[in-house]
Design a protein around this motif. Structure first.
Motif, PDB file in Angstrom:
ATOM      1  N   GLU A 398      50.177  18.903 -10.230  1.00 45.86           N
ATOM      2  CA  GLU A 398      50.222  17.572  -9.667  1.00 45.86           C
ATOM      3  C   GLU A 398      50.280  16.536 -10.767  1.00 45.86           C
ATOM      4  OE1 GLU A 398      50.928  18.243  -6.084  1.00 45.86           O
ATOM      5  OE2 GLU A 398      50.128  16.240  -6.358  1.00 45.86           O
ATOM      6  N   GLY A 399      49.853  16.924 -11.886  1.00 45.70           N
ATOM      7  CA  GLY A 399      50.010  16.038 -13.027  1.00 45.70           C
ATOM      8  C   GLY A 399      48.987  14.942 -13.065  1.00 45.70           C
ATOM      9  N   ILE A 400      47.795  15.282 -13.157  1.00 51.14           N
ATOM     10  CA  ILE A 400      46.768  14.259 -13.246  1.00 51.14           C
ATOM     11  C   ILE A 400      46.021  14.434 -14.542  1.00 51.14           C
ATOM     12  CG2 ILE A 400      44.779  13.269 -12.095  1.00 51.14           C
ATOM     13  CD1 ILE A 400      46.048  14.144  -9.517  1.00 51.14           C
ATOM     14  N   THR A 401      45.303  13.448 -14.909  1.00 47.63           N
ATOM     15  CA  THR A 401      44.782  13.377 -16.275  1.00 47.63           C
ATOM     16  C   THR A 401      43.929  14.568 -16.672  1.00 47.63           C
ATOM     17  OG1 THR A 401      42.710  12.439 -15.744  1.00 47.63           O
ATOM     18  CG2 THR A 401      44.530  10.904 -15.926  1.00 47.63           C
ATOM     19  N   SER A 402      43.679  14.609 -17.921  1.00 43.87           N
ATOM     20  CA  SER A 402      42.946  15.742 -18.458  1.00 43.87           C
ATOM     21  C   SER A 402      41.512  15.759 -17.968  1.00 43.87           C
ATOM     22  CB  SER A 402      42.935  15.690 -19.974  1.00 43.87           C
ATOM     23  OG  SER A 402      42.212  14.563 -20.380  1.00 43.87           O
ATOM     24  N   THR A 403      41.055  14.659 -17.458  1.00 40.82           N
ATOM     25  CA  THR A 403      39.687  14.642 -16.941  1.00 40.82           C
ATOM     26  C   THR A 403      39.523  15.646 -15.829  1.00 40.82           C
ATOM     27  OG1 THR A 403      40.439  12.769 -15.696  1.00 40.82           O
ATOM     28  CG2 THR A 403      38.904  12.342 -17.505  1.00 40.82           C
ATOM     29  N   ILE A 404      40.632  15.936 -15.193  1.00 35.56           N
ATOM     30  CA  ILE A 404      40.590  16.903 -14.127  1.00 35.56           C
ATOM     31  C   ILE A 404      40.077  18.230 -14.645  1.00 35.56           C
ATOM     32  CG2 ILE A 404      42.090  18.282 -12.692  1.00 35.56           C
ATOM     33  CD1 ILE A 404      43.642  15.501 -12.486  1.00 35.56           C
ATOM     34  N   THR A 405      40.549  18.539 -15.804  1.00 38.77           N
ATOM     35  CA  THR A 405      40.095  19.798 -16.391  1.00 38.77           C
ATOM     36  C   THR A 405      38.599  19.808 -16.445  1.00 38.77           C
ATOM     37  OG1 THR A 405      41.629  18.964 -18.007  1.00 38.77           O
ATOM     38  CG2 THR A 405      41.190  21.330 -18.005  1.00 38.77           C
ATOM     39  N   LYS A 406      38.071  18.664 -16.746  1.00 36.37           N
ATOM     40  CA  LYS A 406      36.618  18.578 -16.824  1.00 36.37           C
ATOM     41  C   LYS A 406      35.994  18.922 -15.481  1.00 36.37           C
ATOM     42  CE  LYS A 406      36.882  14.847 -19.568  1.00 36.37           C
ATOM     43  NZ  LYS A 406      36.926  13.436 -19.288  1.00 36.37           N
ATOM     44  N   ILE A 407      36.597  18.334 -14.472  1.00 35.05           N
ATOM     45  CA  ILE A 407      36.032  18.558 -13.153  1.00 35.05           C
ATOM     46  C   ILE A 407      36.135  20.026 -12.785  1.00 35.05           C
ATOM     47  CG2 ILE A 407      36.339  18.072 -10.720  1.00 35.05           C
ATOM     48  CD1 ILE A 407      37.264  15.265 -11.778  1.00 35.05           C
ATOM     49  N   ILE A 647      52.008  12.993 -19.256  1.00 30.11           N
ATOM     50  CA  ILE A 647      51.849  13.998 -18.215  1.00 30.11           C
ATOM     51  C   ILE A 647      51.582  13.334 -16.880  1.00 30.11           C
ATOM     52  CG2 ILE A 647      50.351  15.882 -17.428  1.00 30.11           C
ATOM     53  CD1 ILE A 647      50.027  16.555 -20.449  1.00 30.11           C
ATOM     54  N   LEU A 648      50.842  12.221 -16.954  1.00 30.19           N
ATOM     55  CA  LEU A 648      50.520  11.503 -15.731  1.00 30.19           C
ATOM     56  C   LEU A 648      51.781  11.010 -15.047  1.00 30.19           C
ATOM     57  CD1 LEU A 648      47.414   9.394 -16.595  1.00 30.19           C
ATOM     58  CD2 LEU A 648      47.668  11.108 -14.813  1.00 30.19           C
ATOM     59  N   VAL A 649      52.665  10.463 -15.856  1.00 26.01           N
ATOM     60  CA  VAL A 649      53.871   9.888 -15.253  1.00 26.01           C
ATOM     61  C   VAL A 649      54.884  10.961 -14.905  1.00 26.01           C
ATOM     62  CG1 VAL A 649      54.977   7.670 -15.400  1.00 26.01           C
ATOM     63  CG2 VAL A 649      53.589   8.417 -17.279  1.00 26.01           C
ATOM     64  N   ARG A 650      55.030  11.924 -15.783  1.00 22.67           N
ATOM     65  CA  ARG A 650      56.038  12.951 -15.532  1.00 22.67           C
ATOM     66  C   ARG A 650      55.393  14.323 -15.590  1.00 22.67           C
ATOM     67  NH1 ARG A 650      61.199  10.991 -17.062  1.00 22.67           N
ATOM     68  NH2 ARG A 650      61.960  13.056 -16.544  1.00 22.67           N
ATOM     69  N   PRO A 651      54.737  14.692 -14.525  1.00 23.15           N
ATOM     70  CA  PRO A 651      53.938  15.929 -14.569  1.00 23.15           C
ATOM     71  C   PRO A 651      54.781  17.185 -14.757  1.00 23.15           C
ATOM     72  CG  PRO A 651      53.909  14.943 -12.383  1.00 23.15           C
ATOM     73  CD  PRO A 651      54.662  14.021 -13.238  1.00 23.15           C
ATOM     74  N   ASN A 652      56.086  17.082 -14.503  1.00 23.00           N
ATOM     75  CA  ASN A 652      56.845  18.328 -14.576  1.00 23.00           C
ATOM     76  C   ASN A 652      57.583  18.528 -15.891  1.00 23.00           C
ATOM     77  OD1 ASN A 652      56.033  19.377 -12.156  1.00 23.00           O
ATOM     78  ND2 ASN A 652      57.506  18.119 -11.027  1.00 23.00           N
ATOM     79  N   GLU A 653      57.335  17.658 -16.812  1.00 21.54           N
ATOM     80  CA  GLU A 653      57.937  17.840 -18.130  1.00 21.54           C
ATOM     81  C   GLU A 653      57.108  18.847 -18.934  1.00 21.54           C
ATOM     82  OE1 GLU A 653      61.396  15.521 -18.257  1.00 21.54           O
ATOM     83  OE2 GLU A 653      60.545  16.804 -19.803  1.00 21.54           O
ATOM     84  N   VAL A 683      55.980  25.917 -15.598  1.00 27.62           N
ATOM     85  CA  VAL A 683      57.213  25.171 -15.401  1.00 27.62           C
ATOM     86  C   VAL A 683      58.377  25.920 -16.065  1.00 27.62           C
ATOM     87  CG1 VAL A 683      58.337  22.959 -15.753  1.00 27.62           C
ATOM     88  CG2 VAL A 683      55.882  23.059 -15.382  1.00 27.62           C
ATOM     89  N   ASP A 684      58.127  26.390 -17.247  1.00 25.23           N
ATOM     90  CA  ASP A 684      59.198  27.060 -17.985  1.00 25.23           C
ATOM     91  C   ASP A 684      58.636  28.351 -18.593  1.00 25.23           C
ATOM     92  OD1 ASP A 684      61.178  26.148 -20.930  1.00 25.23           O
ATOM     93  OD2 ASP A 684      61.183  27.912 -19.637  1.00 25.23           O
ATOM     94  N   PRO A 685      58.789  29.453 -17.876  1.00 27.52           N
ATOM     95  CA  PRO A 685      58.087  30.681 -18.287  1.00 27.52           C
ATOM     96  C   PRO A 685      58.539  31.229 -19.637  1.00 27.52           C
ATOM     97  CG  PRO A 685      58.961  30.855 -16.052  1.00 27.52           C
ATOM     98  CD  PRO A 685      59.546  29.634 -16.650  1.00 27.52           C
ATOM     99  N   SER A 686      59.721  30.812 -20.100  1.00 27.57           N
ATOM    100  CA  SER A 686      60.177  31.392 -21.360  1.00 27.57           C
ATOM    101  C   SER A 686      60.120  30.389 -22.502  1.00 27.57           C
ATOM    102  CB  SER A 686      61.601  31.927 -21.193  1.00 27.57           C
ATOM    103  OG  SER A 686      62.437  30.860 -20.796  1.00 27.57           O
TER     104      SER A 686
END
Lengths: 971, 354
Positions: A398-407, A647-653, A683-686
């Motif tokens: 979903e592309g949300i900030t790294s704080t999520i990792t914290k959660i 990452i926030l703006v373009r989560p799929n990059e 996103v890009d397995p290789s």
């Protein structure tokens, strides 16, 4: 009579009438009784021996500890004892005397053979006199200063080398050479007795240390058995089972060992094999009451177990049906709760499969049992991880900030906690860590709202935070219209909505919701944490700090909170300087609205990333470039921030993820790096870069197997990748070493091996999280180092990471050995509780302990300047002061200088580094002291090193600085 | 009667002032140290044989011997280290004691107290001796290193020195970790950390400190027993040190006069015996509190002291009992000296029931 009157008055008004049987009989006041006895004993009222005795007896019943009862009795002489008593005593003494005479003679015959102590190094307090003078003016005068020539006579290196070779930790004692068996046994017994004493005092951890020592001297069944008991008390069932198994190997009929193993197995829900153990006890000792009781308990439990599983099945089919604890599950949305339920279920499943397993195994085969134990042991955390991971990867998608990792961390942690609990049969399965769980009955929540809420939960779980948000808002509105509002439900709904806001990045609203929830239930940890995180994102550090602090006050063990505190306080220190604390305390309100530019960006951009695609594109590129430039400058923390924005703006990059991973690697946050590469690979397995970096981070996390697998994969994709090949070799070596080490370290083997032997299907996901968990305690130390690490970002550089971890076991000289041990001891303690955490605590750069440890390792293994040089190159010279701290000893200094001389002489850069190292070395606390201990030849080395620098004539090295530095080095 | 009993097993009157007596490790023999009326020192070795104390050996030295210990010697050599009135530290081979194995003029004045560490398999690291003297200094010695102490803690130049009455080793649970605790005549108590070479803790107990002992030398500091003048002794829990309040402690009144010593039972660290000026012996048991460590208002950990309970008390002499030594080989067996010039072998029975 005069005397009587005076005494009487003095003795605080005891009327004569009270000196009476009936009065004393009814008197329950110990103080008064004491006074009466005092009067009576004084004899002023006449002698009444019987009355005194009566009063004393009464006092003894009222207050047996009264000092009035301490009568000075003459000691009994042996001759005055009753005959049988005397005889036993004398016989006992005579027996002892004959036995001790034998030992005595044995010793006498030995006294001619020489000292067993000769190999014991002298204590290294030689330099101590001087330092005491500084530290303690009250008692610090040295007897006489030593001349330097005298110091030269002591070969410190040699002695330290002797010291360093044994005893890396408190667990093993140095095995004194030259002791015969008797003496060894004596020493082993002594350690065991110490263990027993500690055990009696309730210090189980300490007791285990002494048992360990005793076993390291001579492995005895008694010591193993006692250690098993201590481990049992510590609830370290795996260890209990291990130790008991050893006892049983030695003494196949040791019923205590069977009993203890049975209990441990029971606690671990291996009911079948526990039963077997109890039954074995009963075959030896049919009267053993404890075994019978336990067996009965066991039967009850297994029947309960069955019905529980049935229950679970019911619930699965009819989710509306409530079992106990279900209510909470409904009211709470968050990841953790959901998992906890599944965990319970899985635990049950697991224990069932275990049962099957163990019943398959031949009954008495303890060894095979043993391996299953281990397996299960590692199974349980994995299950949680698997659960915890799913929302997380989605979240990142979903592309949300790294704080999520914290959660997510939080959730993992909590679910881990949960798992512990669910293993403990005494505690009911429902989680009780969230204060929002109200125990008292609340008004029922209307069915409609519940449904909405459940829908919301589902959406949330699936990552549809926006949708979930709507549902929750609806539920909240409806609930607020109710006449009798279920406050708990409201709070948890608000809480859930806050979580949604947080996920979406709408920190403002998140804060509002959290605050509202907190108004209802003050001091709930989750909303506090969430609010703190939001404040932190908005860079309202003061408020964030306050929230983190309150969490910390409520729950000291909350690592996220303490991490948050340290993070935020660092930020505050940067903003406000050293007085930030005062400002925070005095000036909270006025600073509320303070927003830096960046916070505005966060506020404005994040909530509507999709609204303006042009703008986001621009912003994305801008942030990415910014990040890249930060990386080039070596400012990884800033870079991480920039990439996070990307990452926030373009989560799929993919690029920002891999870039951020690189930054994390550089800042030694391998777990985070792994998470990022993981996402990138989704996103890009290789993606070669991502694969490579994931391998690095895994190796850094000591997950060699996975790391090596990644590298192999990478080499398949790109066979010509030299860096990867190199890394692969290194990692393999590391791994081997690790395996070797672990097989030596009996303690860690079980856990270690199991983590390595885990079935591969769970692997990808589980490792990630388990590493993450383990990473939590580490994070703190690393962060301090980051700013100083100014190396260029070259991937091959990063490659040295795994080496780094190994080499982080550093030099460490006589004095610091103990520090070392203390640490070990601590980690040892925590290991007892969370067995899977073993060892992982102690890698990481930046603190003196790690550096010294790695240095020590090098010294003990190769002692080559090449290795030292590698170590030195890994830290920037400016961080030397911090890294060495007060661990600088003469031999460290000597080695560093030798290294400089031999390894840092070729290129200009090396010369500069060499100069810098010398410069910063002189600022290390104990530098001057250490300098005093150098021998003439070592001083010559310094001179040589300086002349190398002079000869190189590096443009950045100024002559005057060099001269000053030389003066410092006294050359 | 399940209470332990203190039994005087044997006693013998001697013709000199007794200062100290120590069991020779792993034997039924002990050394008595003291002072002749003419100021000479005396060492005697006795053996308990059936029903009697047999004098095996004796020697006179030119200075009165105040204190001695085997604790820094290894079990094979069993060398006795003594401190005498002239400030000399000497170690003796008991088989051949005409000349000391090691001798150093350690202090300017009388050595009041001596303790050893890492000998006899008790304590890790290098064997060391610590001496405390009237000259106010506390010095740590390694007998393999001549002339100079490995560490010395003495008052700064010009500062008036206090009389150091007692020293004790402790915390020697690893090779480098070690502490020395010293007690002074003015009630000062100082805990020196020999690893960091700093004063870890100091306090004043108001009355002169006659004797200090760690409950065990070779474990992580656990408890400290300090006996003082004015019939008091203190027990400190050394596990948790509060930055301001230091260690938690309790004090107990006993003996109605000076408490001369307190000695922990080698077989059980929570039982100790105190001896007093009134010739009495009190046997105590320490009980740990349910929580040894509590948090103060600021959340800082601080120790929580337990309690001591009297188990037995007897009076064995009219004169002060000035030293006692438990046998580490036989539970309950001890030897004590008293100013009535009598040496007594005591047996405390039923200790294992405590």
């Amino acid at each position: 009579m005069e005397g009587y009157g005076r005494d009487y008055a003095k003795n605080s008004n005891i009327p004569v009438e009270h000196l009476d049987y009936s009065y004393i009989k009814n008197c329950n006041n110990a103080k008064e009784l004491e006074k009466i006895i005092k009067v009576l004993r004084s004899g002023d009222e006449g002698l009444y021996p019987d009355l005194i005795e009566f009063a004393e007896k009464k006092l003894e019943t009222v207050n047996p500890k009264s000092k009035m009862l301490w009568k000075e009795k003459p000691a009994v002489k042996t001759s005055q004892l009753e005959k049988n008593q005397r005889d036993t005593l004398i016989q006992d003494m005579e027996e002892w005397m004959t036995s001790i005479a034998a030992t005595d003679d044995h010793l006498k015959s030995k006294s001619m053979s020489k000292e067993a102590f000769d190999d014991v190094p002298a204590s290294n307090k030689k330099d101590a006199d001087a330092s005491l003078k500084k530290s303690d003016n009250n008692a610090g005068k040295p007897p006489a200063p030593r001349s330097y020539s005298e110091w030269d006579k002591i070969n410190i290196d040699e002695e330290l080398a002797k010291v360093g070779n044994d005893n890396k930790d408190t667990k093993s004692v140095r095995k004194p050479t030259g002791l015969d068996d008797n003496e060894l046994i004596m020493k082993a017994n002594r350690e065991k007795d110490k263990g027993n004493e500690a055990f009696k005092a309730g210090d189980y951890n300490e007791a285990i240390v002494y048992y360990d020592r005793s076993i390291s001297l001579i492995p005895t069944a008694a010591a193993y058995n006692n250690r098993a008991l201590a481990a049992l008390r510590m609830k370290d069932y795996v260890k209990t089972i291990e130790d008991c198994t050893k006892v049983i190997e030695m003494e196949p009929r040791n019923s205590k060992a069977y009993l203890r193993r049975g209990i441990a197995k029971k606690e671990r829900k291996e009911l079948k094999s526990a039963k077997l153990d109890f039954e074995t006890v009963l075959t030896f000792d049919p009267e053993n009451k404890k075994a019978m009781e336990l067996l009965k308990d066991l039967k009850d439990e297994s029947s309960k177990e069955q019905s529980n599983t049935e229950n679970e099945a019911d619930i699965n089919s009819k989710p509306k049906e409530k079992k106990k604890g279900r209510r909470m599950v409904i009211t709470e949305v968050n990841e953790d709760t959901e998992y906890s339920d599944t965990i319970n279920l899985r635990n049950e499943e697991k224990s069932q499969t275990d049962d099957v397993k163990s019943s398959i195994q031949s009954a008495g085969d303890s060894l095979t049992n043993h391996t299953t134990d281990d397996k299960q042991e590692s199974d349980s955390p994995i299950i949680i991880n698997e659960n915890a991971i799913s929302p997380k990867s989605e979240v990142i998608d979903e592309g949300i900030t790294s704080t999520i990792t914290k959660i997510t961390n939080e959730s993992t942690e909590l679910s881990a906690m949960e798992n512990d609990k669910s293993q403990d049969p005494i505690i009911t399965p429902e989680p009780n860590y969230t204060p929002t769980v109200a125990v008292q009955p609340e008004p029922e929540i209307p069915e409609g709202i519940l449904t909405i809420k459940d829908e919301g939960n589902l959406l949330y779980k699936n990552g549809q935070y926006g949708e979930a948000l709507k549902k929750y808002s609806l539920a909240i509105d409806l609930l607020k219209k109710e006449t009798r509002v279920n406050q708990t439900a409201l709070a948890s709904l608000l809480n859930n909505r806050a979580a949604c806001h947080h996920r979406i990045g709408d920190c403002r609203n998140c804060i509002i919701d959290c605050s509202e929830s907190l108004d209802i239930i003050p001091n709930a940890i989750k909303p506090l944490m969430r609010r703190a995180a939001s404040y932190e994102i908005l860079e309202k550090y003061r408020k964030a700090f306050l929230d983190y602090r309150s969490v910390n006050v409520i729950d000291r063990s909350n690592k996220n909170a303490s991490d948050g505190i340290s993070r935020v306080s660092r930020a505050l220190r940067n903003i406000d300087g050293p007085k930030w604390r005062d400002i925070i305390d005095g000036n909270i309100s006025s600073n509320v609205e303070e927003n830096t530019g960046k916070a505005k960006i966060t506020n404005n951009e994040i909530p509507s990333p999709k609204s303006d695609s042009n703008y986001t594109e621009e912003y994305y590129i801008q942030m990415k470039e910014k990040g890249n430039s930060y990386v080039k400058k070596g400012n990884y923390e800033e870079a991480i921030k920039s990439y996070t924005q990307c990452i926030l703006v373009r989560p799929n990059e993919v690029a920002p993820y891999t870039n951020r991973a690189l930054c994390y690697l550089k800042t030694s946050q391998a777990a985070l790096a792994e998470a990022d590469t993981e996402t990138a690979l989704k996103v890009d397995p290789s993606n070669v870069k991502a694969l490579f970096r994931r391998a690095l981070s895994r190796i850094a996390l000591e997950n060699y197997k996975e790391g090596i697998r990644d590298l192999n994969l990478l080499l398949k994709i790109e066979p010509s990748n030299v860096a990867a090949r190199k890394e692969l070799d290194k990692a393999k070596q590391k791994w081997l070493k690790e395996m070797h080490n672990s097989s030596q370290n009996e303690n860690s083997t079980s856990n270690k091996k199991t983590t390595e032997n885990i079935s591969t299907k769970n692997k990808e996901t589980t490792d990630k999280v388990s590493n993450k968990q383990q990473n939590i305690p580490r994070k703190r130390m690393q962060i301090e180092e980051i700013n100083e690490d100014e190396d260029e970002v070259v991937p091959t550089e990063v490659l040295s990471e795994p080496t780094k971890f190994d080499t982080h076991r550093f030099k460490n000289s006589a004095k610091d050995r103990t520090k070392d041990k203390d640490y070990k001891n601590q980690s040892f303690k925590s290991n007892q509780q969370v067995p899977t955490h073993q060892e992982k605590h102690e890698l990481r750069s930046g603190n003196p302990y790690e550096f010294l440890k790695a240095w020590e390792t090098v010294r003990k293994t190769t002692n080559s300047t090449v290795d030292y040089a590698r170590l030195l190159r890994q830290i920037s010279p400016s961080s030397l002061v911090k890294v060495i701290s007060n661990g600088l000893e003469a031999d460290t200094l000597v080695s560093i200088i030798k290294t400089l001389l031999e390894q840092f002489k070729d290129s200009n850069d090396d010369i500069l580094t060499s100069y810098e190292i010398l410069k910063y070395l002189s600022k290390v606390p104990r530098f001057e002291m250490s300098l005093l201990f150098l021998s003439a030849s070592e001083k010559l080395n310094i001179k040589q090193a300086f002349s190398n620098i002079v000869m190189a004539n590096h443009p950045k090295v100024k002559t005057e600085d060099l001269t000053a530095l030389r003066a410092l080095y006294k050359v | 009667m399940d209470k332990p009993q203190i039994i005087v097993h044997m006693q013998k009157g001697l013709d000199y002032t007794l200062f100290d007596a120590k069991w020779i490790p792993s034997s039924a023999r002990f050394v008595v140290m003291g002072s002749r009326p003419n100021g000479n020192g005396t060492l005697q070795i006795y053996e308990i044989s059936k029903g009697d104390l047999v004098l095996l050996k004796e020697t006179n030295k030119d200075a009165s011997i105040k204190c001695g210990t085997f604790a820094a010697s290894n079990l094979r050599s069993r060398h006795l280290a003594t401190g005498d009135f002239n400030g000399n530290l000497k170690t003796w081979d008991l088989e051949n004691w005409h000349t000391p194995v090691y001798s150093v003029k350690g202090h300017k004045e009388i050595i009041n107290s001596i303790d050893g560490c890492a000998g006899l398999g008790i304590g890790e690291g290098a064997p060391e001796i610590v001496t405390g003297s009237r000259d106010g200094s506390v010095k740590v010695w390694d007998t393999r290193q001549h002339d100079k102490p490995v560490a010395a803690m003495s008052p700064a130049e010009g500062e008036d020195h206090r009389d150091c009455w007692t020293v004790a080793f402790g915390n020697a649970y690893t090779e480098s970790e070690r502490c020395v605790c010293a007690g002074y005549d003015n009630g000062d108590i100082k805990l020196f950390d020999l690893r960091t070479m700093s004063v870890r803790w100091e306090d004043n107990l108001k009355n002169g400190i006659c004797n200090i002992e760690f409950d065990r030398k070779d474990i992580m500091m656990n408890k400290l027993l300090a006996c003082t003048l004015e019939s008091k002794f203190h027990v400190f829990d050394l596990r948790t040190q509060h930055p301001e309040k230091g260690f938690a402690g309790l004090s107990e009144k006993a003996h109605k006069s000076t408490v001369w010593f307190g000695k922990h039972l080698p077989q059980n660290r929570d039982i100790f015996i105190t001896g007093g000026g009134s010739g009495s012996l009190f046997l105590w048991k320490y009980s740990y509190p349910s929580q040894r460590c509590v948090k103060d208002n600021n959340g800082i950990e601080m120790g929580n002291i337990g309690s001591v309970n009297l188990q037995q008390n007897v009076t064995i002499s009219t004169q002060p009992i000035n030293s006692l030594d438990w046998s580490s080989d036989k539970e309950g067996l001890s030897i004590c000296t008293s100013f009535d010039q009598t040496i007594r072998v005591l047996i405390v029975s039923k200790l294992n029931r405590l």
